[in-house]
Design a protein around this motif. Structure first.
Motif, PDB file in Angstrom:
ATOM      1  N   GLN A 293      61.755 111.437  44.905  1.00 17.36           N
ATOM      2  CA  GLN A 293      62.046 110.682  46.125  1.00 17.36           C
ATOM      3  C   GLN A 293      61.008 109.585  46.354  1.00 17.36           C
ATOM      4  O   GLN A 293      61.350 108.439  46.666  1.00 17.36           O
ATOM      5  N   LYS A 294      59.749 109.944  46.181  1.00 10.76           N
ATOM      6  CA  LYS A 294      58.691 108.944  46.372  1.00 10.76           C
ATOM      7  C   LYS A 294      58.822 107.814  45.355  1.00 10.76           C
ATOM      8  O   LYS A 294      58.604 106.640  45.692  1.00 10.76           O
ATOM      9  N   LEU A 295      59.186 108.170  44.116  1.00 15.02           N
ATOM     10  CA  LEU A 295      59.319 107.159  43.066  1.00 15.02           C
ATOM     11  C   LEU A 295      60.456 106.201  43.385  1.00 15.02           C
ATOM     12  O   LEU A 295      60.303 104.970  43.291  1.00 15.02           O
ATOM     13  N   LEU A 296      61.601 106.727  43.772  1.00 12.69           N
ATOM     14  CA  LEU A 296      62.744 105.866  44.109  1.00 12.69           C
ATOM     15  C   LEU A 296      62.448 105.009  45.319  1.00 12.69           C
ATOM     16  O   LEU A 296      62.781 103.816  45.358  1.00 12.69           O
ATOM     17  N   GLU A 297      61.821 105.609  46.302  1.00 15.36           N
ATOM     18  CA  GLU A 297      61.514 104.849  47.515  1.00 15.36           C
ATOM     19  C   GLU A 297      60.533 103.721  47.222  1.00 15.36           C
ATOM     20  O   GLU A 297      60.666 102.609  47.746  1.00 15.36           O
ATOM     21  N   ALA A 298      59.560 103.994  46.355  1.00 12.86           N
ATOM     22  CA  ALA A 298      58.596 102.953  45.984  1.00 12.86           C
ATOM     23  C   ALA A 298      59.288 101.797  45.269  1.00 12.86           C
ATOM     24  O   ALA A 298      59.001 100.619  45.538  1.00 12.86           O
ATOM     25  N   ALA A 299      60.214 102.113  44.355  1.00  7.52           N
ATOM     26  CA  ALA A 299      60.925 101.056  43.639  1.00  7.52           C
ATOM     27  C   ALA A 299      61.771 100.214  44.588  1.00  7.52           C
ATOM     28  O   ALA A 299      61.781  98.975  44.506  1.00  7.52           O
ATOM     29  N   LEU A 300      62.466 100.857  45.506  1.00  7.90           N
ATOM     30  CA  LEU A 300      63.301 100.111  46.443  1.00  7.90           C
ATOM     31  C   LEU A 300      62.452  99.284  47.401  1.00  7.90           C
ATOM     32  O   LEU A 300      62.827  98.171  47.781  1.00  7.90           O
ATOM     33  N   LYS A 301      61.313  99.808  47.785  1.00  7.32           N
ATOM     34  CA  LYS A 301      60.434  99.044  48.675  1.00  7.32           C
ATOM     35  C   LYS A 301      59.863  97.821  47.971  1.00  7.32           C
ATOM     36  O   LYS A 301      59.644  96.781  48.613  1.00  7.32           O
ATOM     37  N   ARG A 302      59.605  97.939  46.659  1.00  7.65           N
ATOM     38  CA  ARG A 302      59.134  96.752  45.928  1.00  7.65           C
ATOM     39  C   ARG A 302      60.193  95.659  45.958  1.00  7.65           C
ATOM     40  O   ARG A 302      59.886  94.470  46.099  1.00  7.65           O
TER      41      ARG A 302
END
Length: 1289
Positions: free
Chosen positions: A450-459
């Motif tokens: 979840q953290k990984l996906l959220e980080a990618a989308l936030k970028r």
């Protein structure tokens, strides 16, 4: 003489003194000065020592290095001198053994030949070298020659061509040098070979030489090389050879058969190159390791499928992975390149080399993060991505969960990297990482993902939007995602596009991962969670996260990007991800689909198809759009049709959408035109019908959620034309298409635009052909209003539509269902149909017909609707119509039902409530007609069949009977009393209801008026009313009620938290029996009312005078009433205050008749004055309160001067003159009028001015009462009907 001359030459050559013999012409312009002629003579002098010669060579080298032009100008014109000097140096080169001197000779020779720029001198050297090598009996002294040739090849571009063309015999000596057991000679030979093979001429001329003679010898030399110089030179030669595919084929011995390629022993025996390179990888020299890995890459780049198996069988990948633990960026880069090429071979994975090396790779990526080398970051991520993508499903890559977590951490750091190019590659790796076989080791790290996906989308969200461009964004994505394409992305908008595309692929893969894990029990819950504890690391939480992040980040990011550029590639992945999300959280599918549809995703997808998918272009996008629309529509279908339709219809819709949507690539305007087109007669092509039906379904589902993306007028006309065309050609669309078309007509129905008669007739004929109208029914107020709006449709289908409306299994609207507000289904249905009823009251007749002819469930809903309609629409004058219908319905129910079935019929209470509401609409007093008396008789008989516990039936019935006694003329009132008193079962029921009062117990917590309490209130009020009117009209009594006076008094004296309305009701009964001096024919009130019981005798004369009351009961009752008045002051309850004061008035009147002394004693108690001042709240109008005025009137009537004085009377009059009497409430005005009349009649001592004031106030009050509008007398308090005049008079 000769010796002196030699010393002079030496001095001149050394620059110590000017040369007198050769003159200034040979002097070179340098300090100290050098005579070139003397230097040449010194070198040629055989008797000169080596030191002198080296000194002269150093001076000559310096001259050539610093100022070569003067030297060339002196030597070039004299060819003989040049040849002499070159021959001298060559001779020294072959005779001198000092290594430093040899290096000096080679350097001077090379510089000299380069500066002279003449091939003849080069040929001279080659000739001499060939002669020297030919006459030598051993290769021992050939090192200087090979060294010189190698340096010349370095310095002169055409050296290799000249050597191979004009002195090819030298090549044979090179082979001999490789066989000589001297690694320095071998190193020199290999160096020279490398220069020769770097030339196109050398590749051409030495091809056969290499294949026939050099290949095996070279590989043997490389494999047994011990010195670093030889190893490096061999690798240099190898790199040159590996540039040519022919040499690579020879080196790798590519002529083996297919069976031999599968034999590891054969590969190792016949392909020594992989073994040799592996040996170099084993060394601790990072330079050799890097060169070896370069050579491996150089081989593989020609054809990984041909050459990779040999390296894989030689276990080279294993050693390449081991090399990743180094600190050399060059070596790491080389290893990344080799491994990246090896990933193209399936054998690389099947031999489990990736499983062995994945930990090393992850650790290497962690270390690389500390280096400021963007290209290294990108190359490592590309390798990681390819391994993740190509790893076979059956071979688990991450056998250690710790390595998997480390990989996620590395990807997280890479995603957060400030360099956009690195982020693009990192997100590609994330997309490849999100595979079930990579994450199937329990427990699955959902929180980290979840953290990984959220980080990618936030970028993606943090990026500035790309600049708009005239050319389509698909140009940016037309190149495949190869490594070279990634490297060529240089512009920021392109990189942003790649980043968004890769991020969406990651999100899509995460959604697919969640769907795949749904069938894996081990992946759904964290098996390592402690007992009695809840883990957040579950599949359910991860799935909900995907939906949440899609709503909060994914969709906004894509929408923001699409404001500037539209990319088919991005939209294809995006819509594919959304399509997968429908199955990620099944219980949220309906809500998710409604949100997407209401956010204009149907329109967006249609526009994408029209723009990019026409003429069979972008098939992937077309398929994604079509699949998304199909899933969205089917989800909306299941969310709206409820349980009414069959699975067969859903299957038909699914097949229609799957077949028709891929071809529906028109603009919205074109699709609207298609609706009016007619297929050719006898045509077998159903594509037009398929397009029309698909488009209508899309419009229908969009409009059901509020996305009205087509102008209503245009859509209304298009649907009308579609139905007309279908009717004209005898076509009958499927029911679900007709349902959608009718809904769209209803949704687009405008007040100013109605259907013409032709259209209405067409619709009617189409509907007449249906076996059941429910096939096209949609539970929507718009459709209901559409059918009821046109008389042509209402007359034919109105009853059926209303029947379907109330028969609907779940009347709840989707929004209410999801929000869970706790509102009943029927209430929502009523709220929707009320505006339609108000606009067309003739529909009420249809509803009443439904009550008689429909099921119990439908009848109940209709009655509830009518009840709410009457409650909220007081201006509707339908009472006469409804009363006659209610009588018919009530008669039918009573005839067809027994007592038990009546009590079980839940429609009957609603009908009775509705009947009471209809009667309540009558304003003022009216004469009862025959229908009213029939209803009264029916309701009375119904009550007689009920039990005291049937509160649902009895409450509205008693309200109706109570209304019939109070809201009519005296003549009708007398007849109504006679009807009720003649109903013995009713009176027996009332007896039982009143007796339940003594069983009443206070609730544990304060509650609203319960149904049992409400029934008690209605029972006491009805009996009080019957007592009053029986006495007034002297009506015959057929049944007597008996009540215990002590219980009645105790109910008031000992209140026990009784509801206020119940106290008011009991006090009304007590007033009635007091007014009749306990001598009513209807009710016997005594101390013991049991049959045959003896009445207790009074204990004193005073008690005998007050019989059946006792003196102590009187005083207790008075105190209780006083306390209730104090309670009124606290609660501000006007109804209770009126009831208490009225009861107190009646009690004192009763006492005055029975015993004046007791009455005057009660009226003149000092406590009354304290009570009066307690009721005054200190405001400007504190005396002008109804309860205060009535109490003062009571005290004046019985001349209680100690309670009220002239001062209080003056204050009342003063306050009355200061207020506007027209603004006084009715109860206050009536009480004030009685107060003024009492002053006049009791002859109170008032001043003349006050007498005039009293008269003036009375006149004003009388005028005000005649001009005032009569207010509604019957009100509903909770569920109890109360007559305000009955309580207040």
């Amino acid at each position: 003489m000769r010796r002196a001359r030699r010393q002079a030459v030496m001095a001149a050559a050394a620059g110590e003194i000017p040369c007198g013999e050769h003159g200034a012409r040979w002097a070179l312009p340098q300090h100290p000065s050098l005579c070139l002629a003397c230097a040449v003579e010194t070198l040629s002098d055989g008797s000169a020592s080596l030191v002198r010669r080296k000194h002269a060579l150093c001076r000559l080298r310096d001259a050539l290095a610093r100022q070569a032009l003067p030297v060339v100008q002196l030597l070039a014109p004299d060819e003989r001198l040049c040849r002499h000097l070159i021959g001298t140096l060559l001779g020294l080169l072959h005779t001198v053994e000092d290594s430093s001197a040899l290096d000096l000779f080679v350097e001077v020779l090379v510089r000299l030949v380069v500066e002279l720029k003449s091939e003849q001198y080069l040929c001279c050297i080659l000739d001499e070298s060939q002669k020297e090598l030919c006459k030598a009996t051993t290769m021992r002294g050939s090192l200087p020659t090979f060294t010189l040739l190698g340096k010349l090849a370095d310095a002169i571009l055409r050296f290799a061509d000249i050597l191979l063309v004009e002195h090819s015999n030298l090549v044979d000596h090179l082979l001999m040098g490789l066989t000589y057991p001297n690694e320095a000679i071998k190193a020199a030979v290999c160096y020279l070979y490398g220069k020769l093979y770097s030339s196109p001429v050398g590749i051409e001329r030495l091809s056969a030489h290499f294949q026939e003679r050099l290949c095996g010898l070279f590989l043997n030399t490389l494999g047994h090389a011990q010195t670093k110089e030889l190893q490096v030179n061999c690798l240099g030669l190898l790199k040159e050879l590996l540039k040519c595919d022919h040499f690579v084929s020879i080196l790798m011995n590519d002529s083996k058969t297919g069976e031999e390629s599968e034999n590891p022993d054969f590969l190792e025996r016949e392909n020594p190159l992989p073994l040799v390179l592996k040996k170099l990888l084993l060394t601790r020299d990072e330079m050799l390791q890097a060169a070896s890995s370069h050579c491996v890459a150089a081989v593989l780049v020609h054809s990984p499928s041909r050459y990779a198996p040999a390296f894989i069988h030689a276990d080279v990948p294993e050693f390449l992975f081991e090399c990743l633990s180094c600190n050399s960026e060059i070596l790491i880069w080389s290893v990344y390149c080799c491994l990246l090429l090896l990933t193209e071979e399936h054998l690389f994975f099947s031999k489990c080399h990736t499983v062995y090396g994945i930990e090393s790779l992850v650790r290497s990526l962690q270390d690389v993060l500390q280096l400021n080398n963007v290209e290294l970051h990108k190359q490592g991520l590309q390798l990681f991505t390819e391994i993740l993508k190509r790893q076979p499903v059956e071979i688990k890559l991450f056998t250690n969960r710790g390595v998997c977590i480390e990989a996620i951490d590395v990807l997280m750091e890479m995603v957060n990297c400030p360099v956009l190019e690195v982020v693009v590659e990192a997100v590609r790796a994330v997309a490849a990482f999100l595979r079930k076989d990579h994450l199937s080791s329990p427990p699955v790290p959902y929180e980290e993902l979840q953290k990984l996906l959220e980080a990618a989308l936030k970028r993606c969200a943090e990026l500035s939007p790309p600049q708009s461009s005239k050319r389509h964004a698909d140009d940016l994505f037309s190149v495949s995602q190869s490594h070279s394409a990634n490297r060529n992305l240089s512009r920021v908008p392109q990189r942003q596009g790649w980043l968004l595309l890769n991020t969406l692929e990651s999100f899509r893969n995460a959604c697919r991962l969640a769907v795949e894990f749904q069938s894996d029990f081990m992946a759904q819950e964290n098996a390592f969670t402690a007992p009695n504890s809840e883990s957040k690391d579950t599949l359910n939480n991860f799935s909900e996260f995907l939906l949440r992040i899609c709503d909060s980040l994914c969709i906004p990011v894509v929408t923001k990007y699409l404001e500037r550029a539209v990319s088919p590639s991005i939209m294809e992945v995006f819509l594919s991800a959304l399509n997968t999300l429908f199955t990620v959280v099944p219980n949220m599918r309906k809500k998710f689909s409604k949100k997407l549809a209401s956010s204009s995703f149907i329109r967006l997808t249609l526009e994408l198809k029209a723009r990019f998918c026409s003429l069979q272009s972008n098939p992937a996008l077309n398929q994604a759009c079509s699949s998304f629309l199909c899933s969205l529509c089917l989800s909306l279908y299941s969310a709206t049709v409820k349980e009414r339709t069959s699975s067969q219809e859903e299957q038909e819709i699914s097949e229609l959408l799957q077949k028709g949507l891929p071809q529906l690539n028109y603009t919205i305007a074109e699709s609207l035109l298609l609706l009016a087109e007619t297929p050719e007669p006898f045509s077998l092509d159903q594509s037009l019908c398929s397009h029309q039906h698909c488009f209508i379904l899309l419009l229908y589902f969009a409009y059901t959620v509020g996305d009205r993306f087509v102008p209503d007028a245009e859509l209304f006309l298009a649907i009308r034309n579609f139905l007309l065309s279908a009717q004209d050609h005898g076509d009958c669309p499927p029911p679900y298409i007709l349902r959608a078309a009718l809904y769209l007509l209803a949704a687009c129905q405008d007040k100013d635009k109605a259907l013409d008669m032709r259209s209405l007739c067409a619709i009617r004929r189409i509907l007449d052909n249906l076996p059941d109208l429910s096939l096209v029914y949609v539970h929507c107020p718009l459709l209901l209003k559409f059918f009821l709006h046109y008389p042509e449709l209402m007359g034919r289908f109105g009853r059926q539509v209303l029947q379907l409306w109330f028969s609907w299994g779940d009347c709840k609207q989707p929004e209410t269902e999801e929000a869970g507000f706790g509102v009943s289904d029927q209430l929502n249905s009523v709220n929707l149909v009320l505006p339609i009823l108000k606009s067309n009251s003739s529909i009420l007749l249809i509803l009443l017909d439904l009550v008689c002819s429909s099921s119990v469930e439908v009848a109940w809903k209709v009655l509830m609707t009518l009840r709410t309609f009457l409650e909220r629409n007081e201006d509707v004058l339908v009472c006469d119509l409804l009363r006659s219908q209610f009588l018919q319905i009530l008669q039918q129910l009573l005839v067809e039902s027994s007592s038990a079935s009546l009590q079980a019929n839940r429609n009957l209470p609603v009908l009775l409530t509705l009947l009471f509401l209809v009667q309540l609409r009558s304003k003022g007093v009216r004469e009862l007609d025959s229908t009213d008396f029939k209803l009264l008789h029916q309701v009375s008989n119904l009550c007689g069949k009920c039990r005291p516990t049937d509160t649902d039936l009895l409450q509205p019935s008693l309200n109706f009977l109570y209304w019939s006694l109070h809201q009519t003329t005296p003549c009708s009132q007398q007849r109504a009393v006679a009807v009720l008193l003649s109903d013995v079962p009713l009176l027996e029921l009332l007896q039982k209801i009143l007796e339940r009062t003594w069983l009443w117990s206070p609730p544990s917590e304060p509650t609203y008026l319960s149904s049992e309490d409400a029934l008690l209130c209605s029972g006491w009020l009805l009996v009080a009313s019957l007592l009053l009117y029986q006495h007034r009209y002297n009506t015959e009594v057929h049944q007597t009620l008996s009540l215990d006076l002590t219980e009645v008094l105790n109910a008031v004296i000992f209140r026990k938290k009784k509801p206020i309305l119940l106290l008011v009701s009991i006090m009304q009964f007590l007033r009635a029996v007091l007014q009749q001096n306990f001598s009513s024919l209807l009710v016997i009130v005594g101390h013991n009312t049991a049959p045959g019981a003896t009445q207790p005798q009074p204990s004193s004369l005073q008690d005998a005078a007050l019989h059946p009351l006792a003196t102590h009961q009187v005083f207790s009752l008075v105190v209780s009433l006083q306390n209730l008045l104090v309670h009124v002051q606290l609660q501000k309850d006007l109804l209770l205050s009126q009831a208490v004061v009225a009861c107190l008035e009646t009690l004192v009147e009763y006492l005055y008749v029975k015993n004046q002394d007791v009455a005057l004693h009660v009226a003149s108690q000092p406590w009354h004055r304290f009570l009066l001042f307690t009721l005054l709240d200190g405001s400007q109008k504190s005396f002008l309160q109804p309860e205060v005025l009535r109490l003062m009137t009571l005290f004046l009537r019985y001349q209680s001067s100690n309670v009220i004085s002239q001062k209080e009377i003056s204050q009342v009059l003063q306050q009355a003159t200061e207020v506007n009497l027209a603004e006084l409430p009715e109860a206050t005005a009536r009480a004030f009028h009685l107060f003024l009349c009492q002053i006049q009649s009791s002859h109170c001592q008032v001043e003349p001015v006050q007498s005039g004031t009293i008269q003036n106030l009375l006149e004003r009050l009388v005028g005000q009462r005649t001009s005032s509008v009569k207010r509604q007398d019957i009100v509903c308090l909770g569920s109890v009907a109360v007559s305000l005049s009955h309580i207040g008079d």
